[in-house]
Design a protein around this motif. Structure first.
Motif, PDB file in Angstrom:
ATOM      1  N   ALA A  13      37.397  47.391  46.965  1.00 57.25           N
ATOM      2  CA  ALA A  13      35.789  47.533  47.684  1.00 57.25           C
ATOM      3  C   ALA A  13      35.300  47.285  48.716  1.00 57.25           C
ATOM      4  O   ALA A  13      33.866  47.731  48.544  1.00 57.25           O
ATOM      5  CB  ALA A  13      35.990  45.256  48.074  1.00 57.25           C
ATOM      6  N   ARG A  18      31.788  46.872  49.303  1.00 59.74           N
ATOM      7  CA  ARG A  18      31.242  45.660  49.254  1.00 59.74           C
ATOM      8  C   ARG A  18      32.206  44.850  50.318  1.00 59.74           C
ATOM      9  O   ARG A  18      31.997  43.627  50.639  1.00 59.74           O
ATOM     10  CB  ARG A  18      32.036  44.849  47.784  1.00 59.74           C
ATOM     11  N   ALA A  19      32.907  45.361  51.941  1.00 54.95           N
ATOM     12  CA  ALA A  19      33.293  44.618  52.439  1.00 54.95           C
ATOM     13  C   ALA A  19      33.121  44.312  54.291  1.00 54.95           C
ATOM     14  O   ALA A  19      32.233  45.327  54.261  1.00 54.95           O
ATOM     15  CB  ALA A  19      34.413  45.173  51.746  1.00 54.95           C
ATOM     16  N   GLU A  20      33.199  43.084  54.618  1.00 55.60           N
ATOM     17  CA  GLU A  20      33.143  43.244  55.959  1.00 55.60           C
ATOM     18  C   GLU A  20      34.536  42.691  56.347  1.00 55.60           C
ATOM     19  O   GLU A  20      35.170  42.475  56.014  1.00 55.60           O
ATOM     20  CB  GLU A  20      31.828  42.068  56.455  1.00 55.60           C
ATOM     21  N   TYR A  30      36.223  40.125  54.164  1.00 50.64           N
ATOM     22  CA  TYR A  30      35.049  39.182  53.909  1.00 50.64           C
ATOM     23  C   TYR A  30      34.358  40.387  52.942  1.00 50.64           C
ATOM     24  O   TYR A  30      34.269  41.657  52.363  1.00 50.64           O
ATOM     25  CB  TYR A  30      33.957  38.552  54.225  1.00 50.64           C
ATOM     26  N   VAL A  31      34.674  40.248  50.826  1.00 50.11           N
ATOM     27  CA  VAL A  31      34.468  40.757  50.213  1.00 50.11           C
ATOM     28  C   VAL A  31      32.825  39.737  49.577  1.00 50.11           C
ATOM     29  O   VAL A  31      33.225  38.327  48.962  1.00 50.11           O
ATOM     30  CB  VAL A  31      35.215  40.950  48.902  1.00 50.11           C
ATOM     31  N   ASP A  32      31.977  40.823  49.158  1.00 50.34           N
ATOM     32  CA  ASP A  32      30.568  40.159  48.480  1.00 50.34           C
ATOM     33  C   ASP A  32      30.041  38.812  49.253  1.00 50.34           C
ATOM     34  O   ASP A  32      30.044  37.600  48.724  1.00 50.34           O
ATOM     35  CB  ASP A  32      30.678  39.739  47.527  1.00 50.34           C
ATOM     36  N   GLY A  33      30.536  39.042  50.923  1.00 49.77           N
ATOM     37  CA  GLY A  33      29.968  37.811  50.851  1.00 49.77           C
ATOM     38  C   GLY A  33      31.517  36.183  51.246  1.00 49.77           C
ATOM     39  O   GLY A  33      31.083  35.159  52.081  1.00 49.77           O
ATOM     40  N   CYS A  36      37.928  36.957  51.802  1.00 46.25           N
ATOM     41  CA  CYS A  36      39.270  37.212  51.281  1.00 46.25           C
ATOM     42  C   CYS A  36      40.419  36.487  51.204  1.00 46.25           C
ATOM     43  O   CYS A  36      40.453  36.134  52.145  1.00 46.25           O
ATOM     44  CB  CYS A  36      40.178  38.637  51.695  1.00 46.25           C
ATOM     45  N   CYS A  64      30.262  46.085  59.059  1.00 49.60           N
ATOM     46  CA  CYS A  64      30.584  46.407  57.715  1.00 49.60           C
ATOM     47  C   CYS A  64      32.005  46.756  57.777  1.00 49.60           C
ATOM     48  O   CYS A  64      32.161  47.073  59.140  1.00 49.60           O
ATOM     49  CB  CYS A  64      29.671  47.820  57.340  1.00 49.60           C
TER      50      CYS A  64
END
Length: 78
Positions: A13, A18-20, A30-33, A36, A64
């Motif tokens: 991810a 797709r991750a922050e 965070y994955v896709d907002g 996790c 990011c």
């Protein structure tokens, strides 16, 4: 470090953009907002030097996430 299936998915991810990750000594991923669910795995991956914030951040701020060279190598080897 042997990667679990979940850890590999987390790294994929991050690699896909797709991750922050939050700043701080024990960051959150965070994955896709969405947060996790495995905070321990996130902490392990960060402390092992496999992923990091893509830019400087401070405690609690999301930026990011990116793979390190070691993270890319670990993902490629798994």
């Amino acid at each position: 470090m042997e990667l679990s299936g979940r850890a590999r998915a987390m790294l994929r991810a991050v690699a896909a953009g797709r991750a922050e990750v939050t700043g701080g000594a024990e960051p959150d991923l965070y994955v896709d907002g969405l947060p996790c669910c495995d905070r321990t795995a996130t902490h392990d991956l960060v402390h092992a030097g496999l992923l990091r914030p893509a830019q400087p951040t401070s405690f609690g701020l999301r930026v990011c996430a990116e793979l390190t060279e070691d993270g890319r190598a670990a993902l490629a080897a798994s």
